[in-house]
Design an enzyme around this catalytic site. Structure first.
Site, mmCIF file in Angstrom:
data_model
loop_
_atom_site.group_PDB
_atom_site.id
_atom_site.type_symbol
_atom_site.label_atom_id
_atom_site.label_comp_id
_atom_site.label_asym_id
_atom_site.label_seq_id
_atom_site.Cartn_x
_atom_site.Cartn_y
_atom_site.Cartn_z
ATOM 1 N N ARG A 224 4.893 -0.500 -10.400
ATOM 2 C CA ARG A 224 4.049 0.233 -9.465
ATOM 3 C C ARG A 224 2.941 -0.694 -8.957
ATOM 4 N NH1 ARG A 224 7.670 3.140 -9.135
ATOM 5 N NH2 ARG A 224 7.811 5.386 -9.497
ATOM 6 N N HIS A 272 9.871 -2.213 -1.597
ATOM 7 C CA HIS A 272 10.182 -1.205 -2.620
ATOM 8 C C HIS A 272 11.667 -0.845 -2.594
ATOM 9 C CE1 HIS A 272 8.156 2.182 -5.124
ATOM 10 N NE2 HIS A 272 9.330 1.867 -5.636
#
Length: 309
Positions: A224, A272
């Site tokens: 993250r 991502h």
């Protein structure tokens, strides 16, 4: 009853189509078209509007559409007693291991430098590292981290894992807890972050952490964006302590066009995409939990709200 999808910034049609195809006749709704709030018992969520769930008094389960649940747990107004589940998918595990391996091999063999040489029409060979001489430090030894660590070990890398509690597995050294963190870092030539995002792990990739890595270490973050202190990474690269980084996750996504990561020559940016949930392969476990909820049975892949994973 229905399955109601709550999501911001993502196209939810694939999830809705996969659910209906697998379970014809199932009512699938998408927020804000939820119908009567009293009828909503099972929510499928990714980056939901904060506080939205308090409007549904009979909600029993919030199912993340991915392996992570930090996007759910960060909501300070989650209803009490509601179960939270996550996706555990073999495809996600394999995809992550393949992506991490690609980044590691790219760095070890210096493949990125040849692309620049190609653009300049320059024929120049560079030395490279051998797998047996490189120590990989894997931060986070859950399903994703453990499998990736084992795959890297099979390629001949020396692999150490660091986690909350010791995870013993063949070919992977075990470090655990804050008391062993410095020792874990001191030998890690390539540091990979696959930690869950919790209060304890937020901002863990900062200047003090980087300073304990060997000079010339490389950082990979596929967990993250909130794990990383952006400016600390840039500073430690510019000061020569780190050789560079590969980043697939960011504090703000999409990464703002004016962010320094885009133009930094030693930072590799991807949007991502390390491991993306496939609704068609993950929908079975969503429906299994939906059925378990309806029949009052224990759910699978339930998350601990105190641990955050």
């Amino acid at each position: 009853m229905s399955i109601t999808i709550f999501s911001q910034g993502r196209n939810t049609s694939r999830w809705a189509d996969a659910l209906r195809e697998r379970r014809p006749g199932l009512e699938v709704r998408t927020y804000p078209e939820t119908g009567s709030p009293d009828e909503v018992e099972f929510a499928l969520a990714w980056n939901h509007p904060q506080g939205v769930f308090k409007a549904f008094p009979n909600l029993k389960c919030i199912a993340s559409t991915g392996a992570g649940v930090d996007h759910i747990l960060r909501d300070p107004e989650l209803p009490e007693g509601v179960k939270i589940t996550r996706i555990v998918d073999e495809n996600l595990t394999h995809d992550m291991a393949a992506f991490v391996t690609a980044l590691v091999l790219n760095q070890v063999r210096g493949l990125h430098s040849y692309k620049e040489a190609q653009r300049q029409h320059t024929w120049k060979q560079h030395s490279y590292l051998r797998t047996k001489d490189v120590v990989i430090g894997m931060m986070g030894m859950g399903e994703l981290g453990s499998y990736a660590a084992q795959q890297l070990s099979k390629l001949g890398f020396k692999v150490h894992g660091w986690s909350r509690s010791p995870k013993l597995m063949e070919g992977v050294g075990a470090f655990a807890g804050p008391e062993e963190f410095d020792s874990f870092l001191s030998s890690s030539h390539i540091l990979i972050c696959l930690l869950p995002l919790t209060k304890q792990t937020a901002n863990i990739l900062h200047k003090d952490t980087f300073s304990k890595l060997p000079k010339g270490a490389y950082v990979i973050n596929v967990a993250r964006g909130e794990h990383l202190v952006d400016q600390d990474l840039i500073d430690m690269i510019d000061q020569g302590h780190l050789s560079g980084a590969s980043l697939d996750v960011f504090r703000e996504e999409p990464l703002p066009a004016d962010h320094a990561f885009w133009s930094h020559p030693a930072i590799h940016v991807t949007p991502h995409i390390a491991s993306v949930t496939n609704p068609e392969s993950a929908v079975s476990q969503i429906l299994e939990n939906y059925d378990r909820m309806r029949h009052g049975e224990a759910l699978i892949n339930v998350v601990s709200k105190t641990k955050g994973y």
